[in-house]
Design a protein around this motif. Structure first.
Motif, PDB file in Angstrom:
ATOM      1  N   ASP A  93      32.660  43.880  36.950  1.00 15.92           N
ATOM      2  CA  ASP A  93      31.346  44.387  37.341  1.00 15.92           C
ATOM      3  C   ASP A  93      30.230  43.357  37.202  1.00 15.92           C
ATOM      4  O   ASP A  93      29.066  43.657  37.496  1.00 15.92           O
ATOM      5  CB  ASP A  93      30.972  45.607  36.491  1.00 15.92           C
ATOM      6  CG  ASP A  93      31.778  46.851  36.868  1.00 15.92           C
ATOM      7  OD1 ASP A  93      32.101  46.989  38.061  1.00 15.92           O
ATOM      8  OD2 ASP A  93      32.071  47.652  35.972  1.00 15.92           O
ATOM      9  N   LEU A  94      30.561  42.134  36.745  1.00 14.70           N
ATOM     10  CA  LEU A  94      29.511  41.146  36.496  1.00 14.70           C
ATOM     11  C   LEU A  94      28.690  40.850  37.749  1.00 14.70           C
ATOM     12  O   LEU A  94      27.462  40.906  37.735  1.00 14.70           O
ATOM     13  CB  LEU A  94      30.110  39.846  35.961  1.00 14.70           C
ATOM     14  CG  LEU A  94      30.353  39.745  34.460  1.00 14.70           C
ATOM     15  CD1 LEU A  94      30.964  38.394  34.121  1.00 14.70           C
ATOM     16  CD2 LEU A  94      29.055  39.940  33.689  1.00 14.70           C
ATOM     17  N   MET A  95      29.370  40.520  38.850  1.00 12.07           N
ATOM     18  CA  MET A  95      28.610  40.135  40.029  1.00 12.07           C
ATOM     19  C   MET A  95      27.875  41.317  40.659  1.00 12.07           C
ATOM     20  O   MET A  95      26.709  41.180  41.044  1.00 12.07           O
ATOM     21  CB  MET A  95      29.475  39.411  41.055  1.00 12.07           C
ATOM     22  CG  MET A  95      28.606  38.579  42.003  1.00 12.07           C
ATOM     23  SD  MET A  95      29.502  37.686  43.289  1.00 12.07           S
ATOM     24  CE  MET A  95      30.599  36.683  42.323  1.00 12.07           C
ATOM     25  N   PRO A  96      28.479  42.509  40.775  1.00 12.95           N
ATOM     26  CA  PRO A  96      27.674  43.646  41.245  1.00 12.95           C
ATOM     27  C   PRO A  96      26.457  43.930  40.364  1.00 12.95           C
ATOM     28  O   PRO A  96      25.384  44.260  40.863  1.00 12.95           O
ATOM     29  CB  PRO A  96      28.670  44.810  41.223  1.00 12.95           C
ATOM     30  CG  PRO A  96      30.009  44.169  41.380  1.00 12.95           C
ATOM     31  CD  PRO A  96      29.906  42.862  40.648  1.00 12.95           C
ATOM     32  N   ALA A  97      26.631  43.793  39.043  1.00  8.77           N
ATOM     33  CA  ALA A  97      25.493  44.009  38.142  1.00  8.77           C
ATOM     34  C   ALA A  97      24.394  42.989  38.396  1.00  8.77           C
ATOM     35  O   ALA A  97      23.202  43.328  38.453  1.00  8.77           O
ATOM     36  CB  ALA A  97      25.958  43.938  36.685  1.00  8.77           C
ATOM     37  N   ASN A  98      24.766  41.734  38.572  1.00  7.02           N
ATOM     38  CA  ASN A  98      23.774  40.700  38.854  1.00  7.02           C
ATOM     39  C   ASN A  98      23.137  40.903  40.225  1.00  7.02           C
ATOM     40  O   ASN A  98      21.963  40.572  40.429  1.00  7.02           O
ATOM     41  CB  ASN A  98      24.415  39.319  38.762  1.00  7.02           C
ATOM     42  CG  ASN A  98      24.719  38.932  37.331  1.00  7.02           C
ATOM     43  OD1 ASN A  98      23.936  39.178  36.428  1.00  7.02           O
ATOM     44  ND2 ASN A  98      25.882  38.337  37.102  1.00  7.02           N
TER      45      ASN A  98
END
Length: 428
Positions: free
Chosen positions: A133-138
């Motif tokens: 989920d790191l890139m969707p969160a960013n």
């Protein structure tokens, strides 16, 4: 039951952090317009505007020091304190109606608190969400930052016209209070720093340690260098755009407004696209291709024969810039241990401000008023050269994040919790 794909709906703690950021950033965007309008109507208007912009910018150069503070103390408490300080500053501006020099001092305090928040905020996402989920969160956070540029100035202008500049400043104070209230409901995020030194000497020693980590981490070093040089060349766009619209394209103020808006709209669109498309994409290539299209858009803007062609080229650059920002954050979170992420992130922010400052100072020698197309050629070509210089370091990035120690796992009442939620004991 199928897992909810939308991170904002699925992850309660992240949703609160995102809302806190969106609210305070939009308020900030409105307040900057209001501050400029406030001082532009007084004596020594030109000097006043310059001093306000300097007061807003200079504290950003102390990002590594702010990052060291962020790595030493509990993150949630630091975020809330920074928001409350900014709320108090803008409340004083509204109620006390300070003179110019007192106003400048208050803006310095607010910008310093914002710098601390920025450094501490960079450590939140990898401790709240799971690695996929790191890139969707960013990307979601990217939409909040882009809304600051797209919505904040419009809101500030409308409120200033309706209630006067102090109405927009009061809105900003309220936005910080709302943000602080939302932040009380995210996990505590205690310090992960292993340092035992206390006091200012310890803080400076931790700052130096963070800078040594940047020097020794090839990926972080490449990202920071690319941002420094890329923003240096990209700032030429801001200098030359008005002259391209008015002189080269002969479209006047209307053309300048359309060109300026097109870049920001494209950045918002790119963040929204990555919210859904980012999960299975490599942050390395998102970052590099984002910078490639930024350079391409600027280079093609130089050749645009008419306004709408220039708008299309600026949208290419804006899309690239929005994508690159998301890739940059994700790459940094994967390449840097979370216990030094505040210091490295603070260094990154300072590099961006240094790049823009040097770009604005040096760009004047290019005579953008008489040669705006040349400025865009240099901007695009400079970004391509920077990309060629820094890409080898970025390509060495690891594909898995650095694990961080955290509190014991606890249950999370969310219907579809993430492992990070359980670790940090998030509550609805």
């Amino acid at each position: 039951m199928a897992t909810e794909r939308n991170l904002i709906r699925r992850h309660t703690a992240f949703r609160r952090f995102w809302l806190a950021r969106a609210v305070s950033l939009i308020g900030d965007g409105a307040a900057m317009i209001a501050l400029v309008l406030l001082v532009s109507r007084g004596d020594h208007a030109g000097t006043g505007v310059s001093l306000i912009l300097l007061a807003e910018s200079v504290p950003r150069f102390f990002g590594p020091l702010a990052g060291a503070l962020a790595d030493r103390v509990g993150v949630r408490a630091l975020l809330i304190t920074a928001e409350l300080v900014q709320a108090a500053v803008f409340a004083v501006i509204v109620l006390a109606r300070p003179g110019l020099m007192a106003l400048v001092a208050l803006v310095v305090i607010a910008a310093s608190a914002s710098t601390v928040f920025s450094a501490a905020g960079r450590t939140v996402v990898p401790r709240l969400v799971d690695e996929p989920d790191l890139m969707p969160a960013n990307a979601w956070l990217g939409t909040a930052f882009n809304l600051q540029a797209a919505v904040g100035p419009v809101l500030g202008g409308l409120l200033s016209a309706w209630t006067g500049p102090r109405g927009a400043l009061l809105l900003n104070a309220v936005s910080f209070l709302l943000s602080a209230a939302l932040l009380t409901r995210i996990p505590a995020l205690p310090s992960l720093s292993t340092g035992t030194r206390s006091g200012m000497k310890g803080l400076f020693a931790d700052t130096a340690e963070g800078l040594r980590h940047v020097r020794g981490n090839r990926v972080a070093r490449a990202i920071i260098l690319l941002l420094l040089l890329g923003v240096f060349f990209g700032s030429l766009d801001n200098l030359a755009l008005v002259f391209l619209a008015e002189h080269a394209l002969d479209t006047g103020e209307f053309g300048f407004g359309i060109l300026s808006a097109s870049f920001g709209v494209a950045m918002v669109a790119s963040s929204l696209w990555l919210v859904r498309a980012a999960e299975h994409r490599s942050p390395v290539w998102v970052f590099l291709f984002g910078w490639f299209f930024t350079g391409l858009g600027l280079l093609l803007t130089a050749a645009a024969p008419v306004l709408y062609a220039a708008v299309a080229m600026q949208m290419i650059a804006g899309l690239g810039n929005g994508v690159a920002n998301v890739g940059e954050e994700t790459l940094l979170q994967k390449a840097v241990p979370v216990e030094v992420l505040g210091r490295v992130g603070g260094t990154l922010s300072s590099a961006a401000f240094l790049g823009s400052t040097l770009g604005y100072l040096g760009g004047g020698f290019l005579s953008p008023d008489t040669h705006p197309r040349l400025a865009f050629v240099i901007a695009g070509a400079g970004i391509f050269l920077t990309l060629a210089l820094c890409a080898p370091g970025v390509l060495t990035a690891r594909t898995t994040p650095t694990p961080a120690a955290g509190p014991p796992a606890q249950d999370d009442p969310d219907p579809t919790p993430s492992a990070a939620d359980k670790e940090l004991g998030a509550t609805p």
